[in-house]
Design an enzyme around this catalytic site. Structure first.
Site, PDB file in Angstrom:
ATOM      1  N   ILE A 177      -2.828  -8.738 -11.122  1.00 23.75           N
ATOM      2  CA  ILE A 177      -2.317  -7.621 -10.114  1.00 23.75           C
ATOM      3  C   ILE A 177      -1.745  -8.259  -9.048  1.00 23.75           C
ATOM      4  O   ILE A 177      -0.593  -7.697  -8.502  1.00 23.75           O
ATOM      5  CB  ILE A 177      -3.597  -7.074  -9.331  1.00 23.75           C
ATOM      6  CG1 ILE A 177      -4.698  -6.568 -10.431  1.00 23.75           C
ATOM      7  CG2 ILE A 177      -3.364  -6.049  -8.416  1.00 23.75           C
ATOM      8  CD1 ILE A 177      -4.361  -5.534 -11.190  1.00 23.75           C
TER       9      ILE A 177
ATOM     10  N   ARG B 149      -2.614  -4.678   6.289  1.00 22.38           N
ATOM     11  CA  ARG B 149      -1.611  -3.653   5.537  1.00 22.38           C
ATOM     12  C   ARG B 149      -2.117  -2.561   5.349  1.00 22.38           C
ATOM     13  O   ARG B 149      -1.082  -1.243   5.469  1.00 22.38           O
ATOM     14  CB  ARG B 149      -1.450  -4.326   3.983  1.00 22.38           C
ATOM     15  CG  ARG B 149      -0.822  -5.880   4.198  1.00 22.38           C
ATOM     16  CD  ARG B 149      -0.672  -6.223   2.627  1.00 22.38           C
ATOM     17  NE  ARG B 149      -0.040  -5.276   1.886  1.00 22.38           N
ATOM     18  CZ  ARG B 149       1.122  -4.706   1.860  1.00 22.38           C
ATOM     19  NH1 ARG B 149       2.003  -5.702   2.393  1.00 22.38           N
ATOM     20  NH2 ARG B 149       1.607  -3.845   1.044  1.00 22.38           N
TER      21      ARG B 149
ATOM     22  N   LYS C  84     -15.527  -1.719   2.967  1.00 25.94           N
ATOM     23  CA  LYS C  84     -14.315  -1.761   3.570  1.00 25.94           C
ATOM     24  C   LYS C  84     -13.246  -1.061   3.125  1.00 25.94           C
ATOM     25  O   LYS C  84     -12.530  -0.318   4.021  1.00 25.94           O
ATOM     26  CB  LYS C  84     -14.020  -3.458   3.828  1.00 25.94           C
ATOM     27  CG  LYS C  84     -12.534  -3.382   4.557  1.00 25.94           C
ATOM     28  CD  LYS C  84     -12.140  -5.061   4.387  1.00 25.94           C
ATOM     29  CE  LYS C  84     -11.598  -5.284   3.225  1.00 25.94           C
ATOM     30  NZ  LYS C  84     -10.083  -5.308   2.998  1.00 25.94           N
ATOM     31  N   ASN C  85     -12.950  -1.230   1.704  1.00 30.16           N
ATOM     32  CA  ASN C  85     -11.447  -0.637   1.566  1.00 30.16           C
ATOM     33  C   ASN C  85     -11.675   0.847   1.430  1.00 30.16           C
ATOM     34  O   ASN C  85     -10.710   1.623   1.099  1.00 30.16           O
ATOM     35  CB  ASN C  85     -11.171  -1.340   0.096  1.00 30.16           C
ATOM     36  CG  ASN C  85     -10.524  -2.587   0.460  1.00 30.16           C
ATOM     37  OD1 ASN C  85     -10.285  -2.948   1.590  1.00 30.16           O
ATOM     38  ND2 ASN C  85     -10.395  -3.249  -0.415  1.00 30.16           N
TER      39      ASN C  85
ATOM     40  N   PRO D  44       4.994  -4.979  -1.896  1.00 26.26           N
ATOM     41  CA  PRO D  44       5.900  -3.986  -1.265  1.00 26.26           C
ATOM     42  C   PRO D  44       5.156  -2.679  -1.305  1.00 26.26           C
ATOM     43  O   PRO D  44       4.168  -2.391  -1.589  1.00 26.26           O
ATOM     44  CB  PRO D  44       7.076  -3.945  -2.326  1.00 26.26           C
ATOM     45  CG  PRO D  44       6.358  -4.709  -3.620  1.00 26.26           C
ATOM     46  CD  PRO D  44       5.385  -5.546  -3.106  1.00 26.26           C
ATOM     47  N   VAL D  45       5.984  -1.787  -0.628  1.00 23.56           N
ATOM     48  CA  VAL D  45       5.422  -0.334  -0.470  1.00 23.56           C
ATOM     49  C   VAL D  45       6.528   0.696  -0.858  1.00 23.56           C
ATOM     50  O   VAL D  45       6.405   1.745  -0.645  1.00 23.56           O
ATOM     51  CB  VAL D  45       5.157  -0.034   1.055  1.00 23.56           C
ATOM     52  CG1 VAL D  45       4.004  -0.764   1.527  1.00 23.56           C
ATOM     53  CG2 VAL D  45       6.383  -0.335   1.945  1.00 23.56           C
ATOM     54  N   ASP D  46       7.282   0.144  -1.999  1.00 31.30           N
ATOM     55  CA  ASP D  46       8.145   1.062  -2.513  1.00 31.30           C
ATOM     56  C   ASP D  46       7.663   2.285  -3.263  1.00 31.30           C
ATOM     57  O   ASP D  46       7.975   3.539  -3.124  1.00 31.30           O
ATOM     58  CB  ASP D  46       9.097   0.092  -3.535  1.00 31.30           C
ATOM     59  CG  ASP D  46       8.455  -0.378  -4.793  1.00 31.30           C
ATOM     60  OD1 ASP D  46       7.175  -0.818  -4.193  1.00 31.30           O
ATOM     61  OD2 ASP D  46       8.966  -0.745  -5.624  1.00 31.30           O
ATOM     62  N   LEU D  47       6.587   2.126  -3.851  1.00 34.79           N
ATOM     63  CA  LEU D  47       5.788   3.426  -4.279  1.00 34.79           C
ATOM     64  C   LEU D  47       5.372   4.421  -3.451  1.00 34.79           C
ATOM     65  O   LEU D  47       5.644   5.742  -3.842  1.00 34.79           O
ATOM     66  CB  LEU D  47       4.769   2.761  -5.338  1.00 34.79           C
ATOM     67  CG  LEU D  47       4.904   2.513  -6.846  1.00 34.79           C
ATOM     68  CD1 LEU D  47       5.835   1.816  -6.941  1.00 34.79           C
ATOM     69  CD2 LEU D  47       3.482   1.948  -7.452  1.00 34.79           C
TER      70      LEU D  47
HETATM   71  C1  EPZ Z   1      -5.897  -2.491  -2.579  1.00 33.74           C
HETATM   72  O1  EPZ Z   1      -4.625  -2.903  -1.987  1.00 33.74           O
HETATM   73  C2  EPZ Z   1      -6.925  -3.257  -1.723  1.00 33.74           C
HETATM   74  N1  EPZ Z   1      -6.801  -3.245  -0.254  1.00 33.74           N
HETATM   75  C3  EPZ Z   1      -6.689  -4.691  -2.185  1.00 33.74           C
HETATM   76  O2  EPZ Z   1      -7.950  -5.344  -1.624  1.00 33.74           O
HETATM   77  C4  EPZ Z   1      -7.059  -4.791  -3.752  1.00 33.74           C
HETATM   78  O3  EPZ Z   1      -6.843  -6.263  -4.158  1.00 33.74           O
HETATM   79  C5  EPZ Z   1      -5.953  -3.777  -4.430  1.00 33.74           C
HETATM   80  O4  EPZ Z   1      -6.127  -2.627  -3.772  1.00 33.74           O
HETATM   81  C6  EPZ Z   1      -6.163  -3.920  -5.904  1.00 33.74           C
HETATM   82  O5  EPZ Z   1      -7.347  -3.135  -6.154  1.00 33.74           O
HETATM   83  C7  EPZ Z   1      -7.269  -2.009   0.364  1.00 33.74           C
HETATM   84  O6  EPZ Z   1      -7.735  -1.189  -0.250  1.00 33.74           O
HETATM   85  C8  EPZ Z   1      -7.157  -2.134   1.828  1.00 33.74           C
HETATM   86  P1  EPZ Z   1      -2.149  -1.741  -4.999  1.00 33.74           P
HETATM   87  P2  EPZ Z   1      -3.320  -2.407  -2.143  1.00 33.74           P
HETATM   88  O7  EPZ Z   1      -1.160  -0.866  -4.232  1.00 33.74           O
HETATM   89  O8  EPZ Z   1      -3.616  -0.847  -2.328  1.00 33.74           O
HETATM   90  C9  EPZ Z   1       2.030  -3.701  -6.062  1.00 33.74           C
HETATM   91  C10 EPZ Z   1      -9.071  -7.071  -0.048  1.00 33.74           C
HETATM   92  O9  EPZ Z   1      -9.001  -8.290  -0.584  1.00 33.74           O
HETATM   93  N2  EPZ Z   1       2.757  -2.638  -5.501  1.00 33.74           N
HETATM   94  O10 EPZ Z   1      -3.135  -1.361  -5.864  1.00 33.74           O
HETATM   95  O11 EPZ Z   1      -2.269  -2.731  -1.452  1.00 33.74           O
HETATM   96  C11 EPZ Z   1       1.399  -4.847  -5.127  1.00 33.74           C
HETATM   97  O12 EPZ Z   1       2.117  -5.452  -4.734  1.00 33.74           O
HETATM   98  C12 EPZ Z   1      -7.713  -6.470  -0.558  1.00 33.74           C
HETATM   99  O13 EPZ Z   1      -9.900  -6.160   0.355  1.00 33.74           O
HETATM  100  C13 EPZ Z   1       4.227  -2.571  -5.461  1.00 33.74           C
HETATM  101  O14 EPZ Z   1       4.771  -3.522  -5.987  1.00 33.74           O
HETATM  102  O15 EPZ Z   1      -2.833  -2.683  -3.824  1.00 33.74           O
HETATM  103  C14 EPZ Z   1       0.353  -5.383  -6.305  1.00 33.74           C
HETATM  104  O16 EPZ Z   1       0.728  -6.179  -6.962  1.00 33.74           O
HETATM  105  C15 EPZ Z   1      -6.615  -7.346  -1.132  1.00 33.74           C
HETATM  106  N3  EPZ Z   1       4.776  -1.390  -4.808  1.00 33.74           N
HETATM  107  C16 EPZ Z   1       0.014  -4.079  -7.252  1.00 33.74           C
HETATM  108  O17 EPZ Z   1       1.207  -3.287  -6.901  1.00 33.74           O
HETATM  109  C17 EPZ Z   1       3.984  -0.467  -4.038  1.00 33.74           C
HETATM  110  O18 EPZ Z   1       4.688   0.202  -3.378  1.00 33.74           O
HETATM  111  C18 EPZ Z   1      -1.281  -3.248  -6.968  1.00 33.74           C
HETATM  112  O19 EPZ Z   1      -1.334  -3.066  -5.588  1.00 33.74           O
HETATM  113  C19 EPZ Z   1       2.548  -0.806  -4.021  1.00 33.74           C
HETATM  114  C20 EPZ Z   1       2.045  -1.825  -4.750  1.00 33.74           C
END
Ligand code: EPZ
Length: 421
Positions: free
Chosen positions: A328, A92, A22-23, A122-125
């Protein structure tokens, strides 16, 4: 609303096909916005999240057709650069249309995705990376209003911590940028390599995907291609853990051991036998109880957060104690009280859950709280004494293709009960 009824205690035997990830599918689908030629994706799972993204892409003017697990997406022209709140908030990953829309059209208005059950997310990054690539970003009434007139310019982007979404999103944006983009501290998940492979087949110039430094040299144009989505490592790990809970032997068709990172050694350490076969993995438990093991969730190749809830269900009936640390997401222990209803002995202190294994859990009425948490309840139910009834199945339908059929075919007593209150 539908519920899932499970009568536990049956070992599982047979062949269980692993679906496309899916991801990964969600990200390669978005890549269709980067070209006016058709993109054909095979091995796309039929899931609620995929249908949700299909609706958003159609709204941007993409023509989409599905034939079984093959999806053809054709963004001959973009009819709208607006991604509305209603479509983005439900899933998301929809936010990732921002970069491709900006790269192709020079402007976009995309709803902020907002928080979700497992954390603020968040999506700040993402936004900082786009600013580094020359975009102007404003936030207004819950929307990101972004402009990159004349397109993105290559830049160096160093992520302060690892983000899967921000890495994927920036790779896509940089494919059409003017000049070279270097991403440092990039995520290394297999889904990133899959996305990069698809983009490379479309004509992008990307080096280093799967390592922490990725270099993208912008090209003028991308074209269509055909790409097969890689197998779902989270589904693979979940069904391997099912065997640890129920006993028996499964052949997980199409599964790949090399995608599992640290999860594979942890499962072997617990007593689950995993061997590679010609087209998948054979997973087996040799009598006795699973042994307790400690895990810390980490970006790939560490133990994945998306398997944490399922691992907790496994540990709930293990011989011995274990600690599970979630690093995470800040709120990803919502399955703990539900597993507790089934008799699991779990104590949470901040980021750490301590689990004392018991020989058996007992079936109960429980509620799914998020996608992976739902699967942990399914696994717990498969091993429990008596009946488990899981409500809020829509979480499960987001990410596990044909769950009941797959489990029924290998001997589980699982049934969807329609329209139960
Ligand atoms: C992806 O989410 C996956 N989703 C998640 O799967 C997965 O748990 C996650 O990666 C970690 O492996 C998809 O691929 C659709 P991140 P993503 O950006 O990309 C913080 C599932 O069950 N962060 O690696 O959103 C964030 O809040 C889902 O299928 C910021 O602070 O994860 C988190 O604490 C759930 N600012 C951490 O970083 C940002 O701009 C890692 O998130 C971006 C992220």
């Amino acid at each position: 609303m539908d519920k899932l009824a499970i009568i536990g205690g049956r070992p599982l035997y047979g062949r269980l096909p692993i679906s496309g990830a899916k991801n990964s599918a969600l990200k390669v689908m978005v890549a269709c916005l980067l070209t006016d030629e058709p993109l054909t994706l095979t091995n796309v799972p039929d899931l609620a999240d995929i249908r949700q993204l299909t609706a958003l892409l159609a709204q941007h003017g993409v023509e989409i057709s599905r034939d079984g697990n093959t999806l053809t997406l054709h963004a001959a022209s973009i009819s709208s650069t607006l991604a509305p709140y209603d479509l983005v908030r439900k899933m998301r990953a929809s936010f990732n249309v921002l970069g491709p829309l900006l790269a192709r059209e020079g402007e976009a208005r995309v709803s902020l995705p907002g928080g979700c059950a497992i954390g603020a997310r968040p999506v700040d990054l993402h936004l900082k990376a786009f600013e580094a690539l020359g975009a102007s970003i404003e936030l207004d009434e819950g929307y990101v209003i972004a402009k990159a007139k004349g397109g993105f310019r290559g830049a160096k982007v160093t992520f302060p911590f690892v983000s899967v979404g921000a890495t994927e999103h920036t790779i896509m944006a940089a494919t059409l940028a003017d000049g070279e983009t270097v991403l440092d501290n990039a995520a290394r998940e297999p889904e990133i390599v899959d996305l990069a492979n698809c983009l490379i087949a479309m004509g992008a110039n990307i080096k280093g995907a799967g390592t922490q430094t990725i270099t993208i040299n912008g090209v003028d144009k991308l074209g269509g291609t055909q790409h097969m989505v890689l197998p779902d490592r989270i589904e693979t790990g979940s069904y391997a853990m099912a065997i640890g809970i129920t006993g028996g032997e499964l052949t997980l068709e199409n599964a790949r051991a090399d995608l599992l990172g640290a999860a594979i050694s942890t499962l072997i350490e617990c007593g689950i036998e995993i061997t590679e076969t010609e087209n998948g993995l054979r997973v087996k438990k040799n009598g006795g109880r699973i042994k307790g093991a400690d895990v810390v969730t980490q970006p790939y190749p560490g133990f994945p957060t998306d398997l944490q809830a399922q691992f907790m269900a496994l540990m709930a009936t293990a011989d011995g104690s274990s600690t599970i640390k979630e690093t995470i997401f800040e709120n990803r222990f919502m399955h703990v009280p539900e597993l507790g209803r089934m008799g699991a002995d779990i104590h949470v202190d901040g980021q750490v859950a301590s689990v004392r294994g018991k020989p058996k859990l007992k079936g109960a009425q429980v509620m799914a709280t998020d996608l992976r948490a739902s699967m942990s309840l399914v696994l717990a139910g498969l091993g429990a004494e008596g009946q488990t009834m899981i409500s809020r199945l829509y979480h499960l339908d987001r990410g596990f293709e044909h769950l009941e059929e797959k489990l029924q075919n290998v001997g589980a007593l699982v049934e969807r009960v329609r329209n139960q209150n």
